[in-house]
Design an enzyme around this catalytic site. Structure first.
Site: not given
Length: 242
Positions: A22, A43, A58, A119-120, A179
């Protein structure tokens, strides 16, 4: 890969939950908007959402980054309170997830925007129902996929498994974003460097990062994501998209 059913879109998946999907999605959203693009974001499914805390979820965070801000139901189609997998939640509250509803929503959203971020939840094989996973949704969407991974021990295996899963399904990953969702531990510096080097060498996919931990996010999510949007690797990733 056949012609995309959702034009000018990117699917963001993770090698696991908690890898910072996210935050990465939000930073891409901000950076693309700064390039003057009209961006859509969705999402489709989120779990662990308090009925009174949608703004801090999120999808709520992503919605607040959009200019103009869309409705909550446009950004997230299925919100569940239990902190369980989507399939487990849908069974517990007896509200099933419709794969086609998500697909049609993403298609409609993409037609209204210059670029759309989808976004999954968790990784590719997280089940939406007994017959559909997020990988099945991605196959229906037929769009590029960004893999968000870590630099921690174990990331090489998780990342390469995700790359192989996509490739075996006939999908070429667009890129991997390394990340760091928490402060780096200096005592594992050599492990971190080794992990990054191994992923770059073995994945055969463009790798962006590492994108270091942004401490501002903990106290000011929106401000921290805006700062992260200016990160050189986020900017480089955005240029690959536009």
């Amino acid at each position: 890969m056949t012609k995309p059913t959702v034009p000018r879109s990117l699917f963001i998946t993770g090698t696991d939950t908690g890898v910072g999907k996210t935050v990465l999605t939000g930073s891409l959203l901000v950076a693309l908007q700064q390039h003057g693009k009209k961006i859509g974001v969705v999402k489709p499914v989120e779990t662990g959402v308090s009925p009174l805390g949608e703004e801090e979820s999120d999808s709520g965070h992503l919605r607040q980054l959009c200019v103009p801000s869309p409705s909550p139901d446009s950004v997230c189609l299925y919100r569940y309170e239990p902190p369980l997998s989507p399939l487990a939640c849908s069974r517990l509250v007896q509200r099933s997830i419709d794969h086609l509803k998500i697909l049609y929503h993403c298609q409609a959203l993409a037609l209204q925007h210059e670029f759309t971020l989808i976004e999954g939840a968790g990784g590719l094989l997280v089940p939406l129902s007994r017959s559909h996973t997020f990988l099945d949704l991605l196959l229906s969407l037929q769009i590029p996929c960004l893999i968000v991974s870590r630099t921690d021990l174990g990331a090489v295996n998780h990342t390469l498994l995700t790359v192989r899963t996509l490739q075996q399904a006939g999908i070429s990953p667009h890129a991997i974003a390394l990340n760091e969702p928490s402060p780096a531990n200096r005592t594992v510096g050599s492990q971190r460097a080794s992990t990054i080097e191994s992923i770059r060498e073995l994945a055969s996919v463009p790798v962006y990062g590492p994108i270091g931990f942004e401490s501002t996010i903990g106290r000011d999510w929106t401000g921290g994501v805006h700062q992260l949007a200016g990160h050189p690797e986020i900017q480089r990733l955005v240029r690959s998209l536009v």
